[in-house]
Design an enzyme around this catalytic site. Structure first.
Site, short mmCIF file in Angstrom:
data_model
loop_
_atom_site.label_atom_id
_atom_site.label_comp_id
_atom_site.label_asym_id
_atom_site.label_seq_id
_atom_site.Cartn_x
_atom_site.Cartn_y
_atom_site.Cartn_z
N SER A 16 27.86 -9.01 8.02
CA SER A 16 28.99 -7.75 7.42
C SER A 16 30.04 -8.73 7.38
O SER A 16 30.79 -8.51 6.21
CB SER A 16 29.28 -6.62 8.52
OG SER A 16 29.62 -7.05 9.79
N ARG A 72 19.23 -30.03 19.57
CA ARG A 72 20.36 -29.41 19.06
C ARG A 72 20.97 -30.40 17.73
O ARG A 72 21.13 -30.11 16.93
CB ARG A 72 21.42 -29.10 20.11
CG ARG A 72 22.65 -28.25 19.72
CD ARG A 72 23.31 -28.06 20.87
NE ARG A 72 22.76 -26.86 21.71
CZ ARG A 72 22.71 -25.71 21.51
NH1 ARG A 72 23.25 -25.11 20.54
NH2 ARG A 72 21.97 -24.49 22.39
N LEU A 100 27.63 -25.40 18.47
CA LEU A 100 27.61 -26.82 17.48
C LEU A 100 27.85 -28.11 18.25
O LEU A 100 28.83 -27.98 19.11
CB LEU A 100 28.66 -26.42 16.37
CG LEU A 100 28.16 -25.13 15.35
CD1 LEU A 100 29.60 -25.06 14.39
CD2 LEU A 100 26.95 -25.96 14.43
N HIS A 116 35.84 -14.55 16.15
CA HIS A 116 35.41 -14.23 17.61
C HIS A 116 36.12 -12.93 17.83
O HIS A 116 37.19 -12.65 17.72
CB HIS A 116 35.89 -15.37 18.51
CG HIS A 116 35.43 -15.14 19.97
ND1 HIS A 116 34.14 -15.34 20.09
CD2 HIS A 116 35.92 -14.60 20.95
CE1 HIS A 116 33.99 -15.17 21.68
NE2 HIS A 116 35.19 -14.57 21.97
N THR A 148 36.81 -26.16 17.34
CA THR A 148 37.02 -27.31 17.57
C THR A 148 35.81 -27.51 18.62
O THR A 148 34.94 -26.66 19.02
CB THR A 148 38.37 -27.60 18.74
OG1 THR A 148 38.41 -26.53 19.61
CG2 THR A 148 39.65 -27.68 17.94
N ASP A 152 35.02 -21.56 21.45
CA ASP A 152 35.89 -20.41 21.10
C ASP A 152 37.20 -20.94 21.64
O ASP A 152 37.81 -19.99 22.15
CB ASP A 152 35.51 -19.38 22.03
CG ASP A 152 34.01 -18.72 21.51
OD1 ASP A 152 33.88 -18.82 20.08
OD2 ASP A 152 33.37 -18.19 22.30
N GLU A 181 37.64 -6.95 11.89
CA GLU A 181 37.29 -8.18 11.24
C GLU A 181 37.20 -8.24 10.09
O GLU A 181 37.35 -9.07 9.32
CB GLU A 181 35.76 -8.31 12.19
CG GLU A 181 36.04 -8.59 13.58
CD GLU A 181 34.72 -9.16 14.32
OE1 GLU A 181 34.02 -9.75 13.73
OE2 GLU A 181 34.17 -8.29 15.30
C1 GAR Z 1 30.91 -10.36 14.48
O1 GAR Z 1 31.54 -9.20 15.52
C2 GAR Z 1 31.46 -11.44 15.24
O2 GAR Z 1 32.69 -11.49 15.60
C3 GAR Z 1 30.66 -12.15 16.29
O3 GAR Z 1 29.29 -11.64 15.92
C4 GAR Z 1 29.67 -10.28 15.01
C5 GAR Z 1 28.73 -10.67 13.67
O4 GAR Z 1 28.43 -9.78 12.98
N1 GAR Z 1 30.73 -13.40 16.60
C6 GAR Z 1 30.59 -13.97 17.55
O5 GAR Z 1 30.42 -13.25 18.71
C7 GAR Z 1 30.76 -15.62 17.59
N2 GAR Z 1 31.10 -15.90 18.97
P1 GAR Z 1 28.17 -9.93 11.44
O6 GAR Z 1 26.86 -10.81 11.38
O7 GAR Z 1 27.91 -8.33 10.89
O8 GAR Z 1 29.30 -10.45 10.79
#
Ligand code: GAR
Length: 197
Positions: A16, A72, A100, A116, A148, A152, A181
């Site tokens: 999304s 990885r 990563l 995040h 980095t 996070d 977001e």
């Molecule tokens: C989002 O809430 C994003 O902030 C989180 O995953 C979701 C992805 O939603 N990311 C993390 O937790 C990264 N550490 P989306 O696939 O619908 O964009």
């Protein structure tokens, strides 16, 4: 365009945030304004709903299943090769749920960003919404930051806060944060593009 600003977006799930960026790029014509386009969406998970979403938005998709690699480092090396084939000016992590390697992060220094779902530096890692509720936070939110080597962490580019309401569950809070977001991430990418020569 003499200096195209290609954007590659990495996803693992519903995509999304990716869609909010692609739609902003299309509606605001970032190509005309900044020479910028989202040239590819890459997922590490075959079932990611975001792949279909990207296709419907007219964006090229690629799948690189991390389970096909035995380390990885090997996955990140293959991912780097795939990302670099698009000559990206900016690599955007949008719900890309992989840690990563330092080698990957170093390779994209200054042009790798993430969103995040917490007000960093609070609540790095997972289960951010439940942890914010458990801690009794009055506010939660989301952060766009440069990536980095430390998970996070990295310079903060933008944040948005929402109230934590009585009776919130991790799901209700996550939904409230996700609305933010979808506004914050396109704005932050746009600001990054504006800051480029
Ligand atoms: C989002 O809430 C994003 O902030 C989180 O995953 C979701 C992805 O939603 N990311 C993390 O937790 C990264 N550490 P989306 O696939 O619908 O964009």
């Amino acid at each position: 365009m003499p200096n195209p600003k290609n954007i590659v977006i990495l996803i693992s799930g519903s995509g999304s945030n990716m869609a909010s960026i692609v739609q902003a790029a299309q509606l605001q014509d970032w190509h005309q304004q900044f020479g910028a386009s989202v040239v590819a969406v890459i997922s590490n998970r075959p079932g990611a709903a975001g792949l279909q979403r990207a296709t419907s938005l007219g964006v090229t998709t690629q799948l690189l299943d991390h389970r096909a690699f035995n380390s990885r480092e090997a996955f990140d090396a293959a991912l780097m090769q795939q990302v670099d084939s698009y000559q990206p000016a900016l690599v955007v992590l949008a719900g890309f749920m992989r840690i990563l390697t330092p080698g990957f992060v170093d390779h994209y220094t200054g042009r790798l960003i993430n969103i995040h779902p917490s007000l960093l530096p609070a609540f790095t890692g997972i289960n951010t919404h439940q942890r914010a509720i458990n801690a009794g936070c009055l506010e939660a939110g989301c952060t766009v930051h440069q990536v980095t080597a430390e998970l996070d962490h990295g310079p903060i580019l933008a944040q948005a806060a929402v109230p934590v309401l009585p009776g919130d569950t991790a799901d209700t809070l996550a939904a409230r944060v996700l609305v933010q977001e979808h506004m914050l991430y396109p704005q932050a990418v746009r600001a990054w593009l504006q800051s480029q020569p």
